[in-house]
Design a protein around this motif. Structure first.
Motif, mmCIF file in Angstrom:
data_model
loop_
_atom_site.group_PDB
_atom_site.id
_atom_site.type_symbol
_atom_site.label_atom_id
_atom_site.label_comp_id
_atom_site.label_asym_id
_atom_site.label_seq_id
_atom_site.Cartn_x
_atom_site.Cartn_y
_atom_site.Cartn_z
ATOM 1 N N MET A 1 86.325 109.115 18.574
ATOM 2 C CA MET A 1 86.958 109.379 17.264
ATOM 3 C C MET A 1 87.445 108.062 16.650
ATOM 4 N N ARG A 2 87.137 107.843 15.371
ATOM 5 C CA ARG A 2 87.556 106.627 14.683
ATOM 6 C C ARG A 2 89.072 106.638 14.487
ATOM 7 N N MET A 3 89.704 105.509 14.783
ATOM 8 C CA MET A 3 91.145 105.394 14.602
ATOM 9 C C MET A 3 91.495 105.488 13.123
ATOM 10 N N ARG A 4 92.584 106.134 12.805
ATOM 11 C CA ARG A 4 93.034 106.262 11.422
ATOM 12 C C ARG A 4 93.922 105.084 11.042
ATOM 13 N N ASP A 5 94.000 104.826 9.734
ATOM 14 C CA ASP A 5 94.852 103.747 9.233
ATOM 15 C C ASP A 5 96.283 103.908 9.727
ATOM 16 N N GLU A 6 96.786 105.135 9.641
ATOM 17 C CA GLU A 6 98.170 105.403 10.013
ATOM 18 C C GLU A 6 98.411 105.167 11.501
ATOM 19 N N ASP A 7 97.382 105.386 12.316
ATOM 20 C CA ASP A 7 97.515 105.132 13.751
ATOM 21 C C ASP A 7 97.713 103.648 14.017
ATOM 22 N N VAL A 8 96.987 102.828 13.287
ATOM 23 C CA VAL A 8 97.113 101.378 13.447
ATOM 24 C C VAL A 8 98.520 100.932 13.066
ATOM 25 N N LEU A 9 99.000 101.418 11.941
ATOM 26 C CA LEU A 9 100.337 101.032 11.488
ATOM 27 C C LEU A 9 101.399 101.465 12.495
ATOM 28 N N ALA A 10 101.266 102.654 13.037
ATOM 29 C CA ALA A 10 102.223 103.134 14.042
ATOM 30 C C ALA A 10 102.174 102.270 15.299
ATOM 31 N N ALA A 11 100.971 101.863 15.703
ATOM 32 C CA ALA A 11 100.827 101.029 16.895
ATOM 33 C C ALA A 11 101.427 99.652 16.676
ATOM 34 N N VAL A 12 101.264 99.114 15.475
ATOM 35 C CA VAL A 12 101.851 97.812 15.146
ATOM 36 C C VAL A 12 103.374 97.891 15.212
ATOM 37 N N ARG A 13 103.933 98.950 14.660
ATOM 38 C CA ARG A 13 105.390 99.108 14.695
ATOM 39 C C ARG A 13 105.896 99.208 16.138
ATOM 40 N N GLU A 14 105.141 99.872 16.973
ATOM 41 C CA GLU A 14 105.538 99.990 18.376
ATOM 42 C C GLU A 14 105.459 98.639 19.090
ATOM 43 N N LEU A 15 104.520 97.798 18.680
ATOM 44 C CA LEU A 15 104.334 96.486 19.295
ATOM 45 C C LEU A 15 105.360 95.461 18.818
ATOM 46 N N ALA A 16 105.954 95.671 17.648
ATOM 47 C CA ALA A 16 106.809 94.668 17.009
ATOM 48 C C ALA A 16 107.915 94.115 17.920
ATOM 49 N N PRO A 17 108.644 94.931 18.671
ATOM 50 C CA PRO A 17 109.688 94.364 19.535
ATOM 51 C C PRO A 17 109.146 93.357 20.550
ATOM 52 N N THR A 18 107.948 93.595 21.051
ATOM 53 C CA THR A 18 107.338 92.657 21.989
ATOM 54 C C THR A 18 107.006 91.345 21.294
#
Length: 391
Positions: A1-18
């Motif tokens: 399944m192709r990743m959605r735009d919103e999934d990428v943004l959510a993943a980036v936000r989760e990565l931000a603290p690191t």
């Protein structure tokens, strides 16, 4: 399944603290840590503006800019590199299909850096060009397998004919480690050098077709994303990380102010009305910058989706607001830094100080020249012919 735009943004936000935790490491290395690039790649971030034909998302550009802002808020250098490297798939998508096949045919995760100033020597030859030279400020080049490099083509009399962008593989250039700066230290914006290489015609793209939005890549990539003006896309790419940096400074300043005590006045800074005023003004400048950037890109993209004309009045407004967004972001950081006390000037980790250094370094980018950006808007408002062809 192709990743959605919103999934990428959510993943980036989760990565931000690191990414925030690695900000000091980026400064020490003078480049974004490999782990951060790997983590960003795994979120799908670098494929947001990549064509669907080559495994990308061809996303709404606002999703890309929101992700950039989140990254820059955590680490200015990482946000800057993410933005400029992340926008290059958009440019490669305008090239001939053969060039796109060379970049992404074997690996859809291939990354590209750039240095667009036409500082090279270019000689037209049968089937393409020979180029040599040295290009400066190629942010994130250590993490790239290709580079987009500017070059000026002249006629036999030496008169400029066209500015080209040449797409060159890593095997054809070398990186010269010269990046040692006060701000944006972690961007690894080193020099790229080429002695002399042949670039086939399909890996050369003039700014004439780009400005006219009539490029060979449009036959391959019909998504509306690639109908946007180069100047609007790329200059917003430069301002967005600066707005993110300002947001990070604001958050750091507010957190520190809650705990800070000003000995000179025998007062908790949180109770100082002048500090409160600076907080309000800085927040307003940051909000204004972001709201204008997103309004303009949003309107341009909506028109492109509908297949409608992109009026020059909107394009000059986007350029106007882009450079003023940078000014507002820098001004907001200055307001906060001026009220951060002497301790903020000490070496060592300090969110506001790092943001101050990063914002002023980013302000020096050619895209942030206010007079050059504002003149076309004024010309249009006065009913004059607009002279800037890069809109």
């Amino acid at each position: 399944m192709r990743m959605r735009d919103e999934d990428v943004l959510a993943a980036v936000r989760e990565l931000a603290p690191t990414l925030r935790e690695r900000a000091a490491e980026a400064e020490e290395l003078r480049r974004v840590p490999d782990a951060s690039i790997k983590d960003l790649a795994e979120t799908g971030f670098f494929q947001l503006l990549q064509p669907r034909a080559y495994g990308g998302l061809a996303a709404d550009p606002l999703v890309f800019y929101r992700a950039v802002k989140e990254i820059a808020r955590a680490c200015g250098s990482t946000g800057w590199v993410a933005s400029v490297v992340g926008v290059h798939p958009w440019h490669v998508a305008l090239f001939d299909r053969r060039a796109q096949d060379e970049v992404w045919g074997d690996d859809s995760h291939t990354r590209v850096s750039s240095s667009y100033a036409p500082t090279s020597q270019v000689t037209p030859v049968p089937g393409g060009f020979k180029i040599s030279g040295r290009w400066h400020f190629s942010s994130g080049c250590d993490h790239a397998d290709w580079a987009l490099l500017g070059g000026l083509v002249t006629d036999t009399g030496g008169k400029p004919v066209e500015v080209y962008t040449f797409l060159v593989p890593r095997s054809d250039f070398r990186i010269i480690d010269v990046w040692d700066t006060v701000g944006l230290r972690g961007t690894g914006s080193n020099d790229i050098a080429i002695d002399e290489v042949f670039v086939p015609e399909h890996r050369a793209l003039g700014f004439g077709p780009v400005s006219a939005r009539d490029c060979p890549g449009h036959a391959v990539n019909p998504e509306p994303l690639y109908r946007l003006p180069y100047a609007s896309v790329f200059t917003t790419t430069i301002s967005t990380p600066l707005v993110g940096i300002a947001e990070g400074a604001y958050e750091g300043y507010v957190a520190a102010t809650r705990e800070r005590f000003r000995v000179s006045y025998g007062q908790k800074v949180v109770e100082d009305p002048f500090a409160q005023v600076r907080i309000a003004r800085a927040a307003s400048d940051i909000d204004a910058a972001w709201l204008q950037l997103t309004r303009n890109i949003g309107e341009l993209y909506d028109l492109a989706v509908r297949g409608e004309d992109l009026p020059m009045a909107l394009r000059t407004r986007a350029r106007r607001d882009q450079v003023l967004a940078t000014e507002r972001a820098v001004a907001a950081v200055d307001l906060l830094m001026e009220n951060s006390g002497g301790k903020a000037m000490r070496t060592g980790p300090n969110l506001v100080q790092r943001a101050w250094r990063d914002a002023h370094t980013g302000r020096g980018h050619a895209a942030n020249d206010p007079e050059r950006a504002l003149v076309p808007f004024g010309q249009g408002a006065l009913g004059l012919d607009i002279q800037d062809t890069m809109l």
